[in-house]
Design an enzyme around this catalytic site. Structure first.
Site, PDB file in Angstrom:
ATOM      1  N   ASP A   1      -2.446   1.532   9.957  1.00  0.00           N
ATOM      2  CA  ASP A   1      -1.316   2.063   9.192  1.00  0.00           C
ATOM      3  C   ASP A   1      -1.253   3.591   9.244  1.00  0.00           C
ATOM      4  O   ASP A   1      -2.194   4.266   8.822  1.00  0.00           O
ATOM      5  CB  ASP A   1      -1.469   1.597   7.738  1.00  0.00           C
ATOM      6  CG  ASP A   1      -0.239   1.865   6.895  1.00  0.00           C
ATOM      7  OD1 ASP A   1       0.859   2.031   7.462  1.00  0.00           O
ATOM      8  OD2 ASP A   1      -0.378   1.897   5.663  1.00  0.00           O
TER       9      ASP A   1
ATOM     10  N   ASP B   1       8.155   0.593   4.205  1.00  0.00           N
ATOM     11  CA  ASP B   1       7.603  -0.406   3.293  1.00  0.00           C
ATOM     12  C   ASP B   1       8.732  -1.120   2.553  1.00  0.00           C
ATOM     13  O   ASP B   1       9.663  -0.481   2.046  1.00  0.00           O
ATOM     14  CB  ASP B   1       6.676   0.250   2.266  1.00  0.00           C
ATOM     15  CG  ASP B   1       5.393   0.752   2.898  1.00  0.00           C
ATOM     16  OD1 ASP B   1       5.121   0.390   4.054  1.00  0.00           O
ATOM     17  OD2 ASP B   1       4.673   1.515   2.227  1.00  0.00           O
TER      18      ASP B   1
END
Length: 686
Positions: free
Chosen positions: A435, A485
């Site tokens: 990430d 997200d």
């Protein structure tokens, strides 16, 4: 007789001569005076509310600062009160008629993007009460002052076409609501009926595993036959390649295959009522993840509060709730498990919340499930834990870095991909979520390290992979996050999934387009754990579109907290079968008009999966960004020819698992607002 009453400000109303008006008006006037005038008005600052819970946008929303956490500054003027937002922002409030006024000063923050115009809107019960027009960095703040008497629902919208650009900051400075009797604004109600469409599973055996599975020669092999039906149940497999063995009681296949090749296997599940068979192709070669990963991720459940006990409870719940019988496999630990570097590989070790990490992994494998972890090539992760690089040769975090963790979200001079990949392989990790703001060199280094680790580890990169490099993501990874997200709002779902058509040609076996975790059940996405804000109709659309897109299906809520509706939503084998189809084609947006979208997906057996979605006019007007509670279904005639299909088709309602007939050229149906009709279409000669 004359009647007088003072209003709240002490001003006398005009004298009424009671000889000249009917008695009932006198009674009405008395009621108004003793109720309305008696209500007290108070002003509340928006930044005193739990403002994140009112946000239905995607980026950050912060009280008393900009969205970046700095002082609010508009055209050189500082503000101590207000709400800072980023990019397109949607704030929705339920007022129930108990507010009288909204006021603010609006503008683009001086540290924001100077190239993009922002437009601020105040929308109340479907009416636009304020429209700022386009505003840019350097414009003086504009005052907002609108009356809200009787308003039930209020929306504050900042609309900007950011196209993924950063620092798109704007402010609702000095934002206040005047409310009656100290009323506190609430979230928009989400009380629609949680209607269940899918019938209960049959007691007869049914094998629900994907029909194809890939593994690398000489690497550990783990595959579990997923089957519903009354227990006890026994399993068998005909044609297993040399090196593999099956536990007939659990259906777990393990071992190691040395010979490359494609192995056709016949799986059998048997109980006291009968048996089911299914063909499985095992492909031993260079490609894993031949179907999208399907499982659970802990971030939207527990965020930084994840620990070993919660992870094991999630694995137990996946089995106890029967999700594993429908193919759900992965138990993925997100950010916040990392401790310090150490061990024989000088790799990231677990922190004190995971005292027996290897034992935990072995336990989960014993259930027939797989385990994933999180890491990053940055010095610190987004949650502030140790990452895969450092500016120090030993790779450790200093006290200064820990105290200033946000400043170290970049890839350091010294990198430890090989160390960390070897440690993951030794633990038995099956999945890595990697990430950061993605760039190719870091993605490639970890890709090489994982392939040389001695274990098949599904490689998923996150977040917002640049589309310009999509061919690199296909070459290097098993899944790649296509956007930011996700949040539990229709806006976020729409941005994350309904805009993926351009990515569709690149997803396929071994490399999947990933719109992020699923937002059903109880979630935490920046606020405390709460039921998803998606309506039931929106949740059906959510699961339908993810399956049509061949997207990874990662549950983002505590599994042990699933209610009957959400469990039913996640255990429709015909929906999952669309996602796990061996052909691996993503659906395409083939038709859009008058608020209806048609997504079409070809399947391996020659049939088609089709989603008819009522997206309304979402994003086209300020009012369309909000839910007003009066939305209605839309009647629609699906003309097969308009999406390139000709002739007769046998149609099956996938959610209801029910054939609805043979149709020649068209099919008419009603589609709920933000809802879906999910069809399987089989060519018919009759």
């Amino acid at each position: 007789m004359n009647f007088q009453s003072k209003n709240e400000s002490g001003i006398l109303p005009a004298r009424l001569n009671m000889r000249k008006i009917p008695a009932f008006l006198f009674v009405l006037y008395s009621y108004v005076c003793t109720t309305v005038y008696a209500q007290k008005t108070a002003k509340i600052w928006l930044d005193d509310l739990t403002i994140k819970s009112f946000s239905e946008g995607i980026p950050a929303v912060l009280p008393k600062t900009t969205a970046a956490g700095d002082s609010m500054l508009i055209n050189g003027r500082y503000f101590n009160r207000g709400v800072g937002v980023n990019a397109t922002s949607i704030l929705a409030f339920y007022l129930d008629g108990k507010a009288t006024e909204f006021s603010a000063l609006v503008g683009v923050d001086d540290k924001g993007n100077r190239d993009l115009p922002h437009t601020f809107y105040v929308v109340a019960d479907r009416k636009v009460l304020f429209d700022s027009g386009e505003m840019r960095l350097g414009d003086a703040p504009k005052p907002v002052n609108v009356k809200l008497n009787g308003v039930k629902r209020l929306g504050l919208l900042v609309k900007v076409n950011d196209e993924g650009r950063t620092k798109v900051y704007s402010n609702w400075a000095n934002a206040q609501l005047a409310v009656l009797d100290n009323y506190l604004p609430q979230n928009i109600p989400n009380s629609d009926e949680k209607y269940i469409l899918t019938p209960p599973v049959a007691k007869m055996p049914r094998i629900n595993s994907a029909g194809v599975f890939g593994a690398t020669p000489n690497n550990p092999f783990l595959y579990t036959i997923a089957a519903t039906g009354e227990r006890p149940m026994t399993f068998s497999a005909k044609g297993l390649p040399k090196g593999l063995s099956l536990d007939e009681k659990t259906g777990i296949i393990t071992g190691t295959v040395t010979q490359r090749g494609t192995y056709p296997i016949t799986l059998t599940a048997k109980n006291g009522l009968g048996e089911a068979k299914k063909k499985l192709l095992v492909k031993i070669g260079d490609t894993i993840a031949l179907t999208p990963p399907i499982g659970w991720n802990g971030w939207n459940s527990w965020a930084r509060n994840i620990d070993q006990q919660k992870v094991m409870a999630s694995a137990d719940a996946m089995v106890k709730m029967g999700l594993n019988q429908h193919g759900w496999t992965y138990i993925n630990i997100d950010d916040a498990w990392q401790g310090k570097r150490g061990g024989k590989f000088h790799a990231i070790q677990p922190n004190e919340k995971f005292p027996k990490f290897k034992e935990m992994v072995d336990y989960i494998h014993g259930l027939g499930l797989k385990v994933g972890v999180y890491s990053t090539p940055m010095i610190t992760s987004y949650a502030g834990y140790i990452g895969g690089s450092s500016d120090a040769e030993n790779g450790q975090l200093t006290d200064y870095i820990v105290a200033n963790k946000r400043s170290f979200r970049y890839v350091g001079k010294y990198r430890f991909e090989t160390n960390d990949a070897k440690q993951m392989a030794e633990w038995g990790i099956d999945y890595l979520k990697y990430d950061w703001r993605i760039e190719v060199p870091s993605a490639e280094r970890m890709s090489v390290a994982l392939k040389q680790s001695g274990r098949d580890i599904l490689y998923s990169i996150s977040n917002s992979a640049p589309f310009a490099n999509v061919k690199d993501w296909v070459r290097l990874t098993n899944s790649y996050r296509t956007g930011p997200d996700i949040r539990d709002s229709w806006n976020s779902l729409f941005v994350s999934a309904f805009t993926l058509d351009k990515w569709a040609p690149y997803g396929g076996p071994g490399h999947w387009n990933d719109p992020d975790m699923m937002i059903v059940g109880n979630v935490t996405t920046g606020t405390q754990l709460h039921p998803t804000r998606l309506t039931p109709d929106e949740q059906y659309s959510h699961v339908s579109l993810f399956s049509l897109l061949s997207a990874p299906l990662l549950i983002g809520c505590p599994i042990e907290q699933l209610d009957a509706f959400t469990l039913n939503l996640l255990t429709n084998d015909e929906v999952i079968e669309i996602d796990q189809d061996p052909l691996g084609k993503s659906a395409r947006l083939v038709w859009e008009k008058d608020g209806i979208q048609i997504w079409l997906k070809p399947l391996e057996d020659g049939s088609y999966a089709v989603g008819l979605f009522n997206v309304g006019d979402f994003g086209k007007t300020p009012e369309s960004y909000f839910r007003w509670g009066d939305e209605t279904a839309k009647s629609f005639t699906f003309d097969f020819a308009k999406v390139g299909l000709k002739g007769k088709y046998r149609l099956r309602d996938v959610w209801r698992q029910k054939d609805i007939g043979i149709f020649n050229g068209s099919f008419k149906t009603d589609i709920s607002h933000h809802g879906v009709i999910l069809l399987r279409m089989f060519p018919s000669k009759n």
